[in-house]
Design an enzyme around this catalytic site. Sequence first.
Site, PDB file in Angstrom:
ATOM      1  N   PHE A 175      -4.973 -18.563-132.131  1.00 37.27           N
ATOM      2  CA  PHE A 175      -4.239 -18.406-133.393  1.00 37.27           C
ATOM      3  C   PHE A 175      -3.880 -19.745-134.038  1.00 37.27           C
ATOM      4  CE2 PHE A 175      -2.841 -15.062-130.345  1.00 37.27           C
ATOM      5  CZ  PHE A 175      -3.660 -14.057-130.821  1.00 37.27           C
ATOM      6  N   ARG A 193      -2.983 -26.782-147.730  1.00 36.67           N
ATOM      7  CA  ARG A 193      -3.480 -25.414-147.880  1.00 36.67           C
ATOM      8  C   ARG A 193      -2.407 -24.496-148.466  1.00 36.67           C
ATOM      9  NH1 ARG A 193      -7.926 -21.984-146.329  1.00 36.67           N
ATOM     10  NH2 ARG A 193      -9.116 -23.777-145.638  1.00 36.67           N
ATOM     11  N   ARG A 211      -2.820 -19.543-137.717  1.00 36.92           N
ATOM     12  CA  ARG A 211      -3.551 -18.552-138.520  1.00 36.92           C
ATOM     13  C   ARG A 211      -3.115 -18.533-139.996  1.00 36.92           C
ATOM     14  NH1 ARG A 211      -4.441 -12.505-136.027  1.00 36.92           N
ATOM     15  NH2 ARG A 211      -6.479 -12.127-136.929  1.00 36.92           N
ATOM     16  N   GLU A 243      -8.490 -15.448-140.586  1.00 37.58           N
ATOM     17  CA  GLU A 243      -7.161 -15.665-141.153  1.00 37.58           C
ATOM     18  C   GLU A 243      -6.780 -14.731-142.299  1.00 37.58           C
ATOM     19  OE1 GLU A 243      -8.448 -19.752-141.536  1.00 37.58           O
ATOM     20  OE2 GLU A 243      -6.457 -20.388-140.910  1.00 37.58           O
TER      21      GLU A 243
END
Lengths: 770, 466
Positions: free
Chosen positions: A228, A310, A342, A720
């Site tokens: 993860f 991100r 994730r 994801e």
Amino acid sequence: MSVNKPLPHDAARLHVTGAARYTDDLPTPANTLHLAFGLSEIACGVIRSINLDAVRTAPGVVSVLTADDLPGENDVSAAAHDEPLLSDGSIHYAGQPIFLVIAGSHMAARKAARLAVIEYDELPALLSIDDAIEADSCFEEPLQFLKGDPDSAIASAPHRIGGTLEMGGQEHFYLEGQVALALPQEDGDMLVHASTQHPSEIQHKVAEALAMPFNAVRVETRRMGGGFGGKESQGNALAVACAVAARLTGRPCKMRYDRDDDMIITGKRHDFRIKYRVGFDDEGRILGVDFTQYARCGWAQDLSLPVADRAMLHADNAYHLPNARIISHRLRTNTVSNTAYRGFGGPQGVLGIERVVDHIAHALGLDPLVVRQRNFYTSFNKLNDGQRPQTTPYHQKIEDSIIDELVAALVEKSDYHARRKAIADWNAQNPVLKKGIALTPVKFGISFTLTFLNQAGALVHVYSDGSIHLNHGGTEMGQGLFTKVAQVAAQSFGLPLEAVKITATDTGKVPNTSATAASSGSDLNGMAVKAACDTLRSRISDFLRDHFDAPESDVTFADGKVRVGNHELPFAEVAQLAYQNRISLSSTGFYATPDIQWDRVKGRGRPFYYFAYGAAVTEVVIDTLTGENRILRTDIIHDVGRSLNPALDIGQIEGGYVQGAGWLTTEELVWDDKGRLTTHAPSTYKIPACSDRPRIFNVALWEGGENRAETIYRSKAVGEPPFMLGISAFMALSDALAACSNGAYPALDAPATAERILTTLSRLQSGGAG
Amino acid sequence: MEIAFLLNGETIRLRIQSATTSLLEWLRESQNLTGTKEGCNEGDCGACTVMVTSLADDGSVRRQAMNACILFLPQLHGKAVRTVEGVALPDGNLHPVQQAMVEHHGSQCGFCTPGIVMSLTTAHAQGRDDFDNVLAGNLCRCTGYAPIIRAAEAAHDAPVPEWAQEDIDKLRMLKGGDGGDAYRPRDLDQFAGWYADNPDATLIAGATDVGLWVTKRLQDLPKVCFLGGIAELQRVETRDDHLWIGAGVNLNDLREFIAPFHPDFAELIRRYGSMQVRNAATIGGNIANGSPIGDGPPALIALGATLHLRRGNDRRAIPLEDFFVTYGKQDRQAGEFVEGVSIPRQADNLRCYKISKRFDQDISALCGCFNIAVEDGRVTSARIAFGGMAATPRRALNVEAALVGKAWDEATIRAAQPAFADDYAPISDMRASGEYRLMTAQNLLLRAYHESHPDHGPTRVLEVQP
């Protein structure tokens, strides 16, 4: 055909019989030693004195190391060289490793590690987002994306609102804790078995710690018991500790964290604060938006900069923002160094804009779904008649959106409108319990935003009996990557999946790999494997044409047979024939994602090769007396392109949703006022249990989906994106709160524990502003 | 200490060096049976679940899912253990649960899978289909549980493999002739005498708490005594004027026993720990460890339970609430132990409310139990007790006083709510803030009021269907 089939996970049979070997299950030589870290009890300061006598004389202890004893570099960081394996005398968070115990057993090492007498000169610790803002403590200057003129757009908009959203972090809680095993080889070489998403990085860090070249270290990873993101960089410390201890003792060394240590030492999802101002029209269309994101990164950089990037890159989610500013602060605090998890910042960015849209709908008295639909990026289907593609706040064109159609299908399938009305009726009749419903979309960008990482290698052997040996740079953490990639290989040769032997990731077979992360595993490694298989097919085909003197013939591989001209041979026979004719039956393969380039500082370019889409409707119920809450029903449609394996993809979607909902509901990380984590075990940190899954849970793949980008068999990444479908549960809770608020906006923060639901309700009912 | 038990059908005879070696450690380190996993080492994740079969003195069979990480080897004496390596069929075919887990994609990373398989295999042998309860103690981080439930349902009707009966047959051979010893007594009187002389011994019943002293606090326990062999402590009895519950009764057995009398107490116990924990944990342990957040005491106190203590042959009975003196201190003399608890027979007015971050397998932030009798619209008696609101489980005497004799209406409730602040000053910790605890306690009184009026609609989110 092997691809597109719902085949079981390649190790399923091993899983259910207990025969699947994880790192801690590998047989070890009898003289293997076991390690444990001694941890800091304070969050910030310097070590005044350290007395390890009791540690050294504890039963079973072989040796105790501090930073001065290390043979090479004292660093286990992912990139920034700011994360010592053992404290250099300064302390940056509560739980920081200070010394390393090497003992005859795991228990002996753990017991001894608690016997140190350490005196500290404590310094004021920066623990919270507020602490860091006040001290201006950050890892780099704030980054900004700018599109259009948000200030003017907001100022001149018919409606303006603003607010702040706090969201907590998240512990990965992979069921298999961090673990590594180092086996000394001849001439100082080291073989490391590690539970890691990034064997190459382990290889590099171990080599640096041993002051050896990379070729002296080989790292092998067959599988992880969950990753993860938590095993992208967080396993470095254990592997380096084992390698160093193995070097100094000459004996195999193994280290696994006890669960409490694991939760205290390792990084987690970044908690965020997001402030927003937004201007919109009477219909709820966003005219301009201004976001300020604050990420609590912890004490070291780790992967925080790309995580925060991100979050910015997903501040639009599936919505066209004509004028937007996104500012991101990367805060340095005296807490555990937060890391990949994730979604990698994406979920935090998405939650920001979903809050904004929800808030707009509330302000206008509209169904939030309607506001969402009015702001969606234009579907690619409608881009034909001269309409130009819309752009993201970072100026990438959106040319593959299907969110409009997908959401329309979900609204229909889930009976959204009728249920919303039924819920309003139910709420009118029930004073204590209230229901809520929400539909949220996801659009997730696929590619590493550090562009050079978008590469992968593979190694494929065909043995002379026709069996295939498959290797590639990706790692298996449960997502089914190995199965998907083996399907690609089997497809290439027209063989059943059983003909393909899937082998452990090994830095000695495929070098210079990227982490298995960013949902990229099957996109990158699938293509690399296909390239290797194509090379072999082409060699075999050329040989067969030559051998059978059929230069113009097509050569086909299907159903375990190879056909050339009028000849048809079992694949095994072809392999034998090729071998006898001295044809190379081994090939590497390589893939680099095309068409992407990105300037993160300017906030311009095309960071993503394509986007994955999906949407979820969640219905919840809350108790207005206690704040207790529960998911009742969830309907999902998710886009995986043309699925390589529908069963594995649905597994990722179901699991991602529940994990995402957990982040925003029951999973609460709590630190005390000294900066010590108080929720460091499953007794206090509550991931979803079996009964927390939705009672009704309908998951479907977007039918007829096909990636518009040229990916492996036109599939899409799935690791994801479904995580963010869990946001619908949070927004449904907000909806249920709005049903009892007398008009004020709930402005719910995350995680929405029972306590937070009740305190929000209490604020709303006492007339507090949202 | 010598023990004998069955492991995957084979007889094991062991001379144990350390009485606190866990089954998990022994399986993995000594037997190379690495299918059983360590996920948390505290009984909260279920990755180490094994199936334990035992025979009662009356010959009845009991199959239980247990957490191997906090199960000490001596607790296995005379029992049969199956691990994930030992449930497939002799011909090499998978157990129906294993086969269904493969076919329904019930494993992803596979690390929780052995524990899931063992919980489901146990449930399968029992014929149970309440899978949410069966799996409450098995955490899975990958699947979201949906495919696991599909697998469980698919396997439900398949025949139980023959090894299940073979284990029972072999157990009958293994048993007999074991008179126990000081560390593993079978006779209650003998134990009472021994413990009076050895008050420094650590008593271990289910080990769900003591297990953590070993795995987490890393304590050495030089002198221990395992109580699991004393059948007399495990009795429940329905007597004329009270219900008797032996201290060694585990929580699942208590749930079953109490359900017909006080269904809400049974529902509270359903949410106590997990299947594995309830199979081990005893009501005596839950009381004797004095935890302020144990779920048994608030309900028992609200029911007016009496605690029965014994030292040698001296017995005394005290109101349960008097046992809890202050945090970490109970009214228990050296060498004295809890023999049982009795509940006066009464009409059922009990309402139990457990508030926690997660519904299943969580420790209460607060646990409120209301035993309020109303006649002709007036409150005739009220016993209200809470866990998580003070340093001990404690009655809300001021709230009770504010209710008794008053009309049972919303005005009385509103007037009584502030009294909670006189009864309790709860602390803030990782489970909840003190403010939340107090506000919720007050609201739970309102919930109890609503629940006495069916027309007020549902009050529990667990009872709402989509």
